[in-house]
Design a protein around this motif. Structure first.
Motif, mmCIF file in Angstrom:
data_model
loop_
_atom_site.group_PDB
_atom_site.id
_atom_site.type_symbol
_atom_site.label_atom_id
_atom_site.label_comp_id
_atom_site.label_asym_id
_atom_site.label_seq_id
_atom_site.Cartn_x
_atom_site.Cartn_y
_atom_site.Cartn_z
ATOM 1 N N SER A 23 39.482 39.980 13.998
ATOM 2 C CA SER A 23 40.836 39.840 13.470
ATOM 3 C C SER A 23 41.044 38.427 12.948
ATOM 4 O O SER A 23 40.490 37.468 13.486
ATOM 5 N N ILE A 24 41.806 38.335 11.865
ATOM 6 C CA ILE A 24 42.191 37.055 11.265
ATOM 7 C C ILE A 24 43.690 37.129 11.031
ATOM 8 O O ILE A 24 44.165 37.993 10.304
ATOM 9 N N ASP A 25 44.435 36.224 11.658
ATOM 10 C CA ASP A 25 45.893 36.293 11.601
ATOM 11 C C ASP A 25 46.454 34.920 11.255
ATOM 12 O O ASP A 25 46.232 33.951 11.978
ATOM 13 N N ALA A 26 47.166 34.852 10.133
ATOM 14 C CA ALA A 26 47.814 33.609 9.722
ATOM 15 C C ALA A 26 49.285 33.674 10.096
ATOM 16 O O ALA A 26 50.029 34.509 9.570
ATOM 17 N N GLY A 27 49.698 32.817 11.006
ATOM 18 C CA GLY A 27 51.093 32.777 11.438
ATOM 19 C C GLY A 27 51.864 31.740 10.641
ATOM 20 O O GLY A 27 51.948 30.570 11.032
ATOM 21 N N LEU A 28 52.422 32.174 9.522
ATOM 22 C CA LEU A 28 53.092 31.245 8.614
ATOM 23 C C LEU A 28 54.536 30.957 8.999
ATOM 24 O O LEU A 28 55.112 29.981 8.534
ATOM 25 N N GLY A 29 55.118 31.823 9.803
ATOM 26 C CA GLY A 29 56.562 31.731 9.992
ATOM 27 C C GLY A 29 57.230 32.331 8.774
ATOM 28 O O GLY A 29 57.325 33.551 8.641
ATOM 29 N N ALA A 30 57.643 31.507 7.828
ATOM 30 C CA ALA A 30 58.198 31.986 6.565
ATOM 31 C C ALA A 30 57.085 32.000 5.515
ATOM 32 O O ALA A 30 56.402 30.987 5.322
ATOM 33 N N PRO A 31 56.885 33.124 4.814
ATOM 34 C CA PRO A 31 55.805 33.213 3.818
ATOM 35 C C PRO A 31 56.195 32.559 2.495
ATOM 36 O O PRO A 31 56.223 33.208 1.439
ATOM 37 N N VAL A 32 56.465 31.283 2.547
ATOM 38 C CA VAL A 32 56.895 30.555 1.356
ATOM 39 C C VAL A 32 56.107 29.261 1.256
ATOM 40 O O VAL A 32 55.540 28.775 2.244
ATOM 41 N N VAL A 33 56.088 28.693 0.053
ATOM 42 C CA VAL A 33 55.386 27.431 -0.162
ATOM 43 C C VAL A 33 56.182 26.264 0.406
ATOM 44 O O VAL A 33 55.613 25.313 0.945
ATOM 45 N N ALA A 34 57.490 26.339 0.311
ATOM 46 C CA ALA A 34 58.359 25.233 0.743
ATOM 47 C C ALA A 34 58.517 25.234 2.260
ATOM 48 O O ALA A 34 59.594 25.484 2.800
ATOM 49 N N ALA A 35 57.425 24.982 2.970
ATOM 50 C CA ALA A 35 57.437 24.897 4.432
ATOM 51 C C ALA A 35 56.264 24.024 4.844
ATOM 52 O O ALA A 35 55.530 23.503 4.001
ATOM 53 N N GLY A 36 56.067 23.886 6.155
ATOM 54 C CA GLY A 36 55.054 22.957 6.627
ATOM 55 C C GLY A 36 53.975 23.595 7.468
ATOM 56 O O GLY A 36 53.163 24.376 6.985
ATOM 57 N N SER A 37 53.957 23.270 8.751
ATOM 58 C CA SER A 37 52.850 23.637 9.636
ATOM 59 C C SER A 37 52.713 25.146 9.794
ATOM 60 O O SER A 37 53.678 25.904 9.676
ATOM 61 N N PHE A 38 51.482 25.561 10.066
ATOM 62 C CA PHE A 38 51.205 26.967 10.375
ATOM 63 C C PHE A 38 49.851 27.038 11.072
ATOM 64 O O PHE A 38 49.082 26.064 11.064
ATOM 65 N N ALA A 39 49.566 28.187 11.664
ATOM 66 C CA ALA A 39 48.317 28.363 12.405
ATOM 67 C C ALA A 39 47.573 29.594 11.906
ATOM 68 O O ALA A 39 48.180 30.564 11.431
ATOM 69 N N VAL A 40 46.255 29.546 12.013
ATOM 70 C CA VAL A 40 45.399 30.697 11.700
ATOM 71 C C VAL A 40 44.566 30.996 12.938
ATOM 72 O O VAL A 40 43.862 30.124 13.455
ATOM 73 N N ASP A 41 44.658 32.234 13.424
ATOM 74 C CA ASP A 41 43.916 32.671 14.606
ATOM 75 C C ASP A 41 42.748 33.548 14.178
ATOM 76 O O ASP A 41 42.927 34.557 13.486
ATOM 77 N N LEU A 42 41.552 33.187 14.626
ATOM 78 C CA LEU A 42 40.333 33.953 14.380
ATOM 79 C C LEU A 42 39.806 34.439 15.725
ATOM 80 O O LEU A 42 39.680 33.654 16.659
#
Length: 267
Positions: free
Chosen positions: A105-124
């Motif tokens: 599984s590969i999961d990107a936790g963006l919070g808001a799926p927009v460019v105008a934001a900051g930190s995020f995590a990707v879980d592998l």
């Protein structure tokens, strides 16, 4: 699982309960590895936490159509590429036997799926096949992935029923089962993260379909024997046809006395 005593090391900052929920960095990127040993597999979770500023820049790169939003396809493409890069940089062995890393599984936790934001995590997440048995095992993970603007690295061995962990090392240094390291890249890429553990009678097993079973030698030999027999039968058939044709040609020639001319073909 038994907790381990931790010696004092200059490059290691011990994890505290408050660090269980990590916060993003402002200018750096962090990585966190968590291993969960089972009776026949180890679950490896590899998380990259992009900081506020590098996360904002990375989001811009994800937005391939430049519409300001991050579609599922754009996020999935980014996750696949990152997963391929990390997997290619990992060298995993169990008892010095190489084990492939394939992300389940590969999961990107963006919070808001927009460019105008900051930190995020990707879980592998990958399941590493160790094989059944109660003998002591050593899992070694060498991580040569170059994380831009590298911050901290967290290493955690998760408690699992029936599993006894006897030692955990980074390089030659013995560490605890929940440790945060500063400047860990060189140590992880050289000798790696080593976990020595043993599964007891009550240890849980992973899903059977995650680890393919090796073909039994007897079945392989049988298949080879069938193939060889088929080849012999085929050669025998060709030889039989050739012999029949020679005999038929001889019979025709002797009964007609005709000269052996090639037959004329008509359209």
């Amino acid at each position: 699982m038994r907790r381990l005593a931790i010696p004092s090391l200059a490059v290691i900052a011990l994890a505290t309960p408050a660090q269980a929920h990590v916060a993003p960095s402002l200018d750096g990127n962090n990585r966190y590895l968590k291993a969960t040993p089972l009776a026949d597999q180890v679950r490896l979770a590899y998380t990259i936490y992009f900081g506020e500023r590098p996360g904002a820049l990375t989001r811009r790169g994800m937005d391939t159509d430049r519409d300001g939003a991050l579609s599922d396809a754009e996020v999935a493409a980014f996750g696949r590429t990152l997963g391929e890069q990390v997997a290619a940089a990992l060298e995993v062995t169990v008892d010095d036997r190489a084990v492939p890393v394939r992300w389940s599984s590969i999961d990107a936790g963006l919070g808001a799926p927009v460019v105008a934001a900051g930190s995020f995590a990707v879980d592998l997440v990958a399941w590493l096949c160790t094989g059944p048995g109660a003998q002591p095992r050593e899992l070694r993970v060498r991580d040569r992935f170059v994380l831009p603007l590298e911050g901290e690295t967290g290493l955690r061995v998760e408690d699992a029923p029936g599993i006894t962990v006897s030692a955990i090392h980074v390089g030659r240094d013995r560490i605890g089962d929940d440790t945060t390291l500063k400047s860990a890249a060189s140590a992880l890429s050289a000798e790696g993260w080593r976990i020595q553990f043993q599964a007891g009678a009550g240890a849980a097993r992973g899903a059977a379909d995650r680890c393919p079973r090796a073909t039994a030698p007897a079945r392989a030999s049988s298949a080879l024997g069938i193939g060889a027999a088929a080849g012999v039968i085929g050669l025998a058939g060709v030889a039989g046809v050739a012999l029949w044709w020679r005999r038929r040609s001889a019979d025709v020639g002797s009964s007609t006395g005709a000269s052996r001319r090639r037959p004329q073909l008509t359209a």
